[in-house]
Design a protein around this motif. Structure first.
Motif, PDB file in Angstrom:
ATOM      1  N   ILE A 138       0.809  -1.227   0.070  1.00 37.95           N
ATOM      2  CA  ILE A 138       0.033  -0.024  -0.133  1.00 37.95           C
ATOM      3  C   ILE A 138       0.880   1.228   0.066  1.00 37.95           C
ATOM      4  O   ILE A 138       0.613   2.278  -0.923  1.00 37.95           O
ATOM      5  N   GLY A 139       2.030   1.236   0.960  1.00 36.21           N
ATOM      6  CA  GLY A 139       2.886   2.367   0.823  1.00 36.21           C
ATOM      7  C   GLY A 139       3.343   2.452  -0.341  1.00 36.21           C
ATOM      8  O   GLY A 139       4.007   3.830  -1.132  1.00 36.21           O
ATOM      9  N   VAL A 140       3.939   1.372  -1.103  1.00 35.27           N
ATOM     10  CA  VAL A 140       4.954   1.380  -2.253  1.00 35.27           C
ATOM     11  C   VAL A 140       3.773   1.983  -3.294  1.00 35.27           C
ATOM     12  O   VAL A 140       4.239   2.783  -4.206  1.00 35.27           O
ATOM     13  N   TRP A 141       2.439   1.460  -3.359  1.00 35.19           N
ATOM     14  CA  TRP A 141       1.602   2.237  -4.198  1.00 35.19           C
ATOM     15  C   TRP A 141       1.612   3.889  -4.179  1.00 35.19           C
ATOM     16  O   TRP A 141       1.480   4.581  -5.354  1.00 35.19           O
ATOM     17  N   PHE A 142       1.719   4.006  -2.822  1.00 32.58           N
ATOM     18  CA  PHE A 142       1.631   5.744  -2.747  1.00 32.58           C
ATOM     19  C   PHE A 142       2.822   6.338  -3.322  1.00 32.58           C
ATOM     20  O   PHE A 142       2.979   7.419  -3.649  1.00 32.58           O
ATOM     21  N   LEU A 143       4.087   5.449  -3.302  1.00 36.52           N
ATOM     22  CA  LEU A 143       5.128   6.141  -3.591  1.00 36.52           C
ATOM     23  C   LEU A 143       5.001   6.225  -4.998  1.00 36.52           C
ATOM     24  O   LEU A 143       5.553   7.384  -5.733  1.00 36.52           O
ATOM     25  N   GLY A 144       4.554   5.295  -5.853  1.00 37.10           N
ATOM     26  CA  GLY A 144       4.225   5.310  -7.279  1.00 37.10           C
ATOM     27  C   GLY A 144       3.276   6.369  -7.552  1.00 37.10           C
ATOM     28  O   GLY A 144       3.537   7.107  -8.528  1.00 37.10           O
ATOM     29  N   GLU A 145       2.274   6.698  -6.731  1.00 37.93           N
ATOM     30  CA  GLU A 145       1.315   7.769  -7.021  1.00 37.93           C
ATOM     31  C   GLU A 145       2.087   9.064  -6.924  1.00 37.93           C
ATOM     32  O   GLU A 145       1.608  10.080  -7.594  1.00 37.93           O
ATOM     33  N   LYS A 146       3.065   9.329  -6.241  1.00 36.77           N
ATOM     34  CA  LYS A 146       3.871  10.498  -5.626  1.00 36.77           C
ATOM     35  C   LYS A 146       4.792  10.645  -6.790  1.00 36.77           C
ATOM     36  O   LYS A 146       5.347  11.939  -6.899  1.00 36.77           O
ATOM     37  N   GLY A 147       5.144   9.630  -7.743  1.00 35.39           N
ATOM     38  CA  GLY A 147       6.088  10.058  -8.635  1.00 35.39           C
ATOM     39  C   GLY A 147       7.385   9.578  -8.168  1.00 35.39           C
ATOM     40  O   GLY A 147       8.505  10.176  -8.598  1.00 35.39           O
ATOM     41  N   LEU A 148       7.529   8.940  -7.111  1.00 42.23           N
ATOM     42  CA  LEU A 148       8.789   8.624  -6.399  1.00 42.23           C
ATOM     43  C   LEU A 148       9.475   7.449  -6.556  1.00 42.23           C
ATOM     44  O   LEU A 148      10.661   7.031  -6.219  1.00 42.23           O
ATOM     45  N   LEU A 149       8.768   6.484  -7.518  1.00 42.58           N
ATOM     46  CA  LEU A 149       9.425   5.372  -8.059  1.00 42.58           C
ATOM     47  C   LEU A 149       9.934   5.474  -9.449  1.00 42.58           C
ATOM     48  O   LEU A 149       9.160   5.878 -10.216  1.00 42.58           O
ATOM     49  N   SER A 150      11.274   5.087  -9.586  1.00 41.84           N
ATOM     50  CA  SER A 150      11.748   5.331 -10.872  1.00 41.84           C
ATOM     51  C   SER A 150      11.522   3.959 -11.856  1.00 41.84           C
ATOM     52  O   SER A 150      11.089   2.880 -11.246  1.00 41.84           O
ATOM     53  N   ASP A 151      11.587   3.873 -13.009  1.00 40.52           N
ATOM     54  CA  ASP A 151      11.059   2.930 -13.912  1.00 40.52           C
ATOM     55  C   ASP A 151      12.412   1.694 -13.738  1.00 40.52           C
ATOM     56  O   ASP A 151      11.945   0.846 -13.805  1.00 40.52           O
ATOM     57  N   GLN A 152      13.484   2.244 -13.217  1.00 34.53           N
ATOM     58  CA  GLN A 152      14.581   1.542 -12.824  1.00 34.53           C
ATOM     59  C   GLN A 152      14.198   0.419 -11.946  1.00 34.53           C
ATOM     60  O   GLN A 152      14.472  -0.841 -11.926  1.00 34.53           O
ATOM     61  N   TRP A 153      13.430   1.032 -10.822  1.00 32.40           N
ATOM     62  CA  TRP A 153      13.088   0.254  -9.803  1.00 32.40           C
ATOM     63  C   TRP A 153      12.272  -0.848  -9.956  1.00 32.40           C
ATOM     64  O   TRP A 153      12.187  -2.118  -9.552  1.00 32.40           O
ATOM     65  N   LEU A 154      11.232  -0.401 -10.917  1.00 27.18           N
ATOM     66  CA  LEU A 154      10.140  -1.378 -11.396  1.00 27.18           C
ATOM     67  C   LEU A 154      10.604  -2.557 -12.172  1.00 27.18           C
ATOM     68  O   LEU A 154      10.113  -3.527 -12.062  1.00 27.18           O
ATOM     69  N   ARG A 155      11.655  -2.307 -13.109  1.00 27.28           N
ATOM     70  CA  ARG A 155      12.334  -3.311 -13.545  1.00 27.28           C
ATOM     71  C   ARG A 155      12.933  -4.213 -12.870  1.00 27.28           C
ATOM     72  O   ARG A 155      13.270  -5.503 -13.022  1.00 27.28           O
TER      73      ARG A 155
END
Length: 493
Positions: free
Chosen positions: A328-345
């Motif tokens: 849930i917290g990680v989802w909000f990181l993504g919502e705030k734009g604080l997750l990079s595409d590199q992390w997702l890969r």
């Protein structure tokens, strides 16, 4: 939500996923070993002994009004020299089961039944088995729980595998009397088949530790005594004795072609009772044996790795619970734009683990099925449903594991038996149903609402990062909550 807290949740998420990934690698290796073992299955058969040895069948029973007669009828039909067979009824019952057993034994005056009734339940099942062992006549000890219906040729099929003096135990594969009774019994069969095919065969093929499953197996008496007899300091006395025996050098044999039919719990409260005992007992055995296994010098690294995966496999529920909540917290990181595409890969690597786990369950499901295409169509429905319900059980089972790891003791709670296919009773008339709804059931309802909200939020914000995961969690917790509440309410009716 402060960003520092969100990053802390990200760290927890990654640690939980790492644990699941390592566990999945162990499962993948077991799958590989299973495929190798499957090729050699049935190519060699042991020779029958020149003289059949003395055997004792132990039947631990506690308040089993609905299945005791069925068990007695089944073991009375065992094909074995009558002068070499003893059957112990280890009865700890405090209700009318004792009278029912004694009445049933009158139907078999020519069978060597020995009735042992304890005044107290000291040591629970382990205590009953230990007390019975003090007076057994047999050099081999077969054990069946009350919900089993042994194959008449069980002893004739298993005894030949003790031809080598270092074989201490032979375990057979559980099959299911009531698999088709309900969705819950189908899902349990789906899970148990993976254990009894992929895990047990895979471990046995590579010489790793396997476990006596508490029933449907047969021991050499000298192995039990050499390993220190039955202990009652864990809720899984079967797993505990298995590790003590194998650490002393005894060999175990697993035979999937020898089937031992048994009843599956048909309602969620009974499933949870069984799951709590299995997961907590497994964690207790991990605390008891992990260190000594790692220190044992004569064990290969591969055996130690699988022993750790085996002993700590119930801890997967803690990992799933951590990953679920922290996502849930990680989802909000993504919502705030604080997750990079590199992390997702990078995080996508962990998906390999879920693929391996899915393959384990799918291949066990296809085992022995006549029609691949029909089985595949069924599996497409059953697999995601099973994974959802397994995740929905994470809160309940994580509590059990945590208690086991931290040393909190609790009594041995038997799983209520029903014998519904025998039409002995209805669900409503069962005298052994629990009446109290635990706090965790209400929390499961809260979790169902939380993850349902996350699904709605994903569509609203068009952020689909965890949509499939949260949808499965919402469905899993909803189903577990509903079936739990329904079964506890059934006990109050």
């Amino acid at each position: 939500m402060p960003d520092i807290l969100l990053y802390a949740l990200l760290l927890l998420y990654l640690l939980g996923m790492l644990f699941i990934f390592i566990y999945s690698l162990a499962q993948g290796h077991l799958l590989f070993s299973f495929l190798k073992a499957k090729k050699n299955l049935g190519k060699t058969t042991p020779n029958k002994p020149s003289e059949w040895p003395q055997v004792t069948v132990q039947l631990p029973i506690f308040n089993e009004l609905y299945v005791a007669e069925r068990l007695i009828d089944a073991v009375a039909k065992l094909n074995y020299p009558s002068d070499k067979l003893e059957i112990q009824l280890l009865d700890d019952s405090t209700d009318r089961t004792a009278e029912l057993i004694l009445q049933s034994l009158k139907n078999y005056p020519d069978v060597n039944f020995k009735y042992i009734h304890r005044v107290d339940r000291k040591g629970f099942k382990a205590g009953a088995l230990r007390e019975g062992l003090n007076v057994v006549e047999g050099e081999f000890i077969a054990i069946f729980d009350a919900d089993f219906v042994p194959d008449p040729d069980f002893l004739l099929k298993t005894i030949p595998y003790f031809s080598a003096d270092d074989v201490g135990m032979v375990q057979t594969r559980w099959t299911h009397l009531n698999e088709g009774y309900s969705l819950l019994t189908k899902l349990q069969a789906f899970a148990l088949d993976a254990h009894f095919l992929i895990e047990q065969m895979g471990r046995n093929q590579q010489g790793a530790f396997i476990n006596f499953n508490g029933t449907g197996g047969i021991w050499r008496k000298s192995c039990i005594l050499d390993a220190g007899n039955w202990h009652d300091d864990t809720l899984t006395e079967d797993l505990d004795l298995s590790y003590r025996a194998q650490k002393k050098g005894w060999k175990f044999v697993y035979r999937p072609e020898i089937e031992s039919p048994a009843e599956l719990p048909p309602i969620m409260s009974a499933i949870k009772s069984q799951q709590f005992r299995w997961t907590k007992g497994g964690a207790e055995c991990a605390v008891k044996h992990a260190k000594s296994v790692l220190k044992q010098k004569n064990l290969p690294l591969q055996v130690k790795f699988h022993a750790m995966a085996h002993l700590f496999n119930s801890s997967i529920f803690i990992a799933v619970l951590i990953v679920s909540l922290s996502s849930i917290g990680v989802w909000f990181l993504g919502e705030k734009g604080l997750l990079s595409d590199q992390w997702l890969r990078f995080a996508a690597i962990f998906l390999i683990g879920f693929v391996l786990i899915a393959l384990v369950y799918l291949l066990s499901y296809f085992y022995g099925k006549r029609s691949f295409f029909r089985s595949f169509a069924e599996a497409i429905f059953v697999l995601p449903l099973f994974l959802s319900v397994s995740m929905g059980m994470a809160l309940h089972n994580a509590q059990a594991v945590w208690e086991g790891l931290t040393g909190k003791k609790s009594p041995f709670i038997r799983t209520p038996k029903f014998n519904l296919e025998g039409k002995k009773q209805s669900l409503k008339s069962n005298l052994y149903l629990s009446f109290k709804t635990p706090v965790t059931t209400w929390l499961e309802g809260v979790f169902a609402l939380i993850f349902s909200f996350m699904v709605v939020l994903a569509f609203k914000e068009e952020n689909y990062l965890f949509l499939p995961f949260h949808a499965m969690l919402a469905f899993g917790y909803s189903l577990v909550f509903y079936t739990s509440f329904k079964s506890y309410a059934l006990g109050r009716s």
